[in-house]
Scaffold this active site. Structure first.
Site, PDB file in Angstrom:
ATOM      1  N   GLU A  61       9.878   0.840  12.139  1.00  0.00           N
ATOM      2  CA  GLU A  61      10.197  -0.570  11.932  1.00  0.00           C
ATOM      3  C   GLU A  61      10.862  -0.777  10.559  1.00  0.00           C
ATOM      4  O   GLU A  61      10.798   0.119   9.703  1.00  0.00           O
ATOM      5  CB  GLU A  61       8.901  -1.398  12.008  1.00  0.00           C
ATOM      6  N   ASP A 101       8.100   7.808  21.431  1.00  0.00           N
ATOM      7  CA  ASP A 101       7.028   6.959  20.924  1.00  0.00           C
ATOM      8  C   ASP A 101       6.084   6.555  22.044  1.00  0.00           C
ATOM      9  O   ASP A 101       6.361   6.783  23.222  1.00  0.00           O
ATOM     10  CB  ASP A 101       7.601   5.720  20.205  1.00  0.00           C
ATOM     11  N   HIS A 143      14.958  -1.332  14.672  1.00  0.00           N
ATOM     12  CA  HIS A 143      14.059  -0.176  14.726  1.00  0.00           C
ATOM     13  C   HIS A 143      14.601   0.889  15.681  1.00  0.00           C
ATOM     14  O   HIS A 143      15.336   0.603  16.618  1.00  0.00           O
ATOM     15  CB  HIS A 143      12.611  -0.569  15.063  1.00  0.00           C
ATOM     16  N   ASN A 198      15.544  -5.688  15.835  1.00  0.00           N
ATOM     17  CA  ASN A 198      15.351  -5.728  14.376  1.00  0.00           C
ATOM     18  C   ASN A 198      15.813  -4.442  13.691  1.00  0.00           C
ATOM     19  O   ASN A 198      15.540  -4.221  12.525  1.00  0.00           O
ATOM     20  CB  ASN A 198      13.879  -6.013  14.031  1.00  0.00           C
TER      21      ASN A 198
HETATM   22  C1  GLP Z   1      10.865  -0.447  21.981  1.00  0.00           C
HETATM   23  C2  GLP Z   1      10.779   1.062  21.778  1.00  0.00           C
HETATM   24  C3  GLP Z   1      12.077   1.659  21.335  1.00  0.00           C
HETATM   25  C4  GLP Z   1      13.208   1.133  22.195  1.00  0.00           C
HETATM   26  C5  GLP Z   1      13.326  -0.354  22.015  1.00  0.00           C
HETATM   27  C6  GLP Z   1      14.495  -0.980  22.765  1.00  0.00           C
HETATM   28  O1  GLP Z   1      10.496  -1.143  20.878  1.00  0.00           O
HETATM   29  N1  GLP Z   1       9.747   1.427  20.866  1.00  0.00           N
HETATM   30  O2  GLP Z   1      11.978   3.073  21.382  1.00  0.00           O
HETATM   31  O3  GLP Z   1      14.394   1.767  21.834  1.00  0.00           O
HETATM   32  O4  GLP Z   1      12.118  -0.937  22.452  1.00  0.00           O
HETATM   33  O5  GLP Z   1      14.132  -1.403  24.045  1.00  0.00           O
HETATM   34  P1  GLP Z   1      15.170  -1.941  25.106  1.00  0.00           P
HETATM   35  O6  GLP Z   1      15.972  -0.774  25.546  1.00  0.00           O
HETATM   36  O7  GLP Z   1      14.310  -2.482  26.220  1.00  0.00           O
HETATM   37  O8  GLP Z   1      15.990  -2.998  24.461  1.00  0.00           O
END
Ligand code: GLP
Length: 241
Positions: free
Chosen positions: A143, A67, A138, A136
């Protein structure tokens, strides 16, 4: 679903690196889709360290990202592209021909989604899709409530996702309202999926997975449909006696 529980951050990074290096060892021309975020940082350091020892083959691997923020150029240090280049692509010295990252500054996002789909298809599809987890539920930028039939698309970021970004000093400014992301259909089509779960704020989302019930309010539960899924969870250290 195979669930691995790692007791330390070091073990977590190694357990995840074992899956990726193992896949490249068995099939050096594998196509990987890779996440950003705090969760995979140790994993990427471990992969870089192992590659310096020549522990697994890289020359034929191909890398996509999951993403990107809409409106953020890949050259912007707060972009996901820059993150992946900094932590993995540059230290591994992957060739430009091995890497295709989403373009957050695309002039036409519909076209970029189509081009990305074509690039994935031309590579033969995703062999291993590595995913982080949002609090949440995702995965990538899919989402809660998003359709499970979508492929690469532009998604509106949830309020909670934007609040989290606002709290990150190194996050993009202004905080983007939309992201461009692989869809759940892409994730389900990957030949193998690896979900990485670290952080106490992920417990509710992880509990939804462990309930074993598909629920569009928790996008991560789409993975219950996946036939080759590994979940690696970093367990909180045991409380002192
Ligand atoms: C973001 C990204 C996700 C990622 C998530 C978790 O929202 N779009 O692809 O998996 O954060 O992030 P973290 O690893 O910092 O908790």
């Amino acid at each position: 679903m195979r669930v691995v529980r790692s007791r330390t951050t070091t073990e977590f990074a190694r357990d995840a690196a074992d899956v990726i290096a193992g896949r490249l060892h068995d099939a050096p021309a594998s196509v990987l889709a890779l996440p950003t975020g705090s969760t995979p940082v140790g994993l990427y350091a471990e992969l870089v360290a192992r590659s310096r020892r020549g522990a697994y083959p890289l020359a034929q691997a191909r890398v996509f990202n999951l993403d990107e923020f809409c409106g953020v150029s890949p050259d912007d240090p707060s972009s996901y592209a820059a993150f992946l280049r900094r932590h993995l692509i540059d230290p591994l010295a992957l060739a430009a021909s091995q890497v295709r990252l989403l373009k957050g500054d695309a002039a036409d996002f519909d076209q970029e989604c189509l081009d990305y789909e074509r690039a994935i298809a031309a590579a033969g599809g995703i062999d291993l899709c590595v995913l982080g987890l949002g609090a949440n539920g995702h995965i990538a930028f899919n989402e809660p409530g998003s359709s499970w039939r979508e492929r690469t698309h532009v998604a509106e970021l949830a309020h909670s996702t934007r609040s989290r970004l606002e709290a990150q000093p190194s996050g993009p400014r202004p905080v983007p309202t939309h992201g461009i992301t692989l869809g759940i259909q892409n994730v389900l089509e990957a030949r193998e999926a690896l979900l990485l779960v670290a952080g106490s704020d992920k417990q509710q989302a992880m509990a939804a997975v462990l309930r074993g019930v598909e629920d569009e309010a928790w996008p991560v539960t789409c993975l219950l449909r996946h036939r080759n899924l590994t979940v690696i969870e970093l367990c909180d250290p045991a409380p002192p006696l």
